[in-house]
Scaffold this active site. Sequence first.
Site, short mmCIF file in Angstrom:
data_model
loop_
_atom_site.label_atom_id
_atom_site.label_comp_id
_atom_site.label_asym_id
_atom_site.label_seq_id
_atom_site.Cartn_x
_atom_site.Cartn_y
_atom_site.Cartn_z
N ILE A 134 0.87 -1.17 0.00
CA ILE A 134 0.00 0.00 0.00
C ILE A 134 0.91 1.22 0.00
O ILE A 134 2.07 1.14 0.41
CB ILE A 134 -0.98 0.01 1.20
CG1 ILE A 134 -0.25 -0.13 2.53
CG2 ILE A 134 -2.02 -1.08 1.04
CD1 ILE A 134 -1.18 -0.12 3.74
N ASP A 135 0.42 2.35 -0.47
CA ASP A 135 1.24 3.55 -0.60
C ASP A 135 1.79 3.98 0.75
O ASP A 135 1.20 3.71 1.80
CB ASP A 135 0.42 4.70 -1.18
CG ASP A 135 0.04 4.48 -2.63
OD1 ASP A 135 0.68 3.64 -3.29
OD2 ASP A 135 -0.91 5.14 -3.10
N ARG A 136 2.90 4.71 0.71
CA ARG A 136 3.54 5.18 1.93
C ARG A 136 2.57 5.94 2.82
O ARG A 136 2.57 5.77 4.04
CB ARG A 136 4.74 6.08 1.57
CG ARG A 136 5.48 6.61 2.77
CD ARG A 136 6.61 7.55 2.39
NE ARG A 136 7.55 6.95 1.48
CZ ARG A 136 8.76 7.44 1.22
NH1 ARG A 136 9.17 8.55 1.83
NH2 ARG A 136 9.55 6.85 0.36
#
Length: 307
Positions: A134-136
């Site tokens: 998942i994105d940062r």
Amino acid sequence: MDEQEWVVTEDTDGQRVDAFLAASTGSSRALVQQLIQAQLVGIDGAVVAKSEKVRTGQVVSITGTLPEATKPQPPVVDIVYADKDIMVVNKPPGLAVHDGAGVRVATLVDALIAQGMPPSGGPEPDRPGIVHRIDRDTSGLLAVARTQAGYDCLRPQFQHHSTHREYWALCQGVLDPPSVTIDAPIVRSPSKRTTYTTGEGGRPSVTHVSTLATHQVRVGAEYRDISEVIVTLETGRTHQVRVHLRALHLPLIGDEAYGADMRLAKKLGITRQALHARRLTFTGMDGETLDFECPIPDDLTVIHEVH
């Protein structure tokens, strides 16, 4: 003199070379610019200017010696489940999942190692045990392998989209009708290579969106509609939730890269994209169904306190 090299990945495509190297090395941008001015930096062997942008697959090199970069201490990560082969973590926002070009900060992998729960498995040593991402700046549930057997169990499920992945999101606007399915291929943006868009030639992508609640927030002299939505994925493309919500004219609160009005984020005190991976279901090592859910983090529940 010593020479160091970094390969540009999709995540860093389109960055200025000075910014790319500053992030990759942990050094200051000013120092990197000095090295560029001294003609000690190259892209695929050719000397570059500091404003030049890097592209996926290029090799960026420095001839010379940089100060040793040290990573900050990683945060403690909530491990919500673990057996001998698999674990599930609740990733905090602001934490990259794994190392790579452009990532010289503490990562989820670093945090798990520091907690005595090292991930393992898979073909890539810089991302051991990582079967999906998942994105940062997205928070929430992530499955990680602890062994090669765990990796071999999990990876095909994420590749073939047999898992259930559910997100909670806070968006601008109101969905009409209140539940929709968007089936639109996702392709890299031709104008901004670090983002994506919908269009011909992209990878097939399907997202289901349903309204959970709607709110109104006063910004200046006007009231703005905001929606809490539940998003489930049939596919797992890079930035899929963010791209498809923008295509529905419902950009995530705080997601400036995908068209959000940042005045709303400021009003709500939200400092990142308002996206949380709240539920994850997959098959465990013994064939049992493992189902996890985690609450919305405090930094995103402010919508219930603002009128």
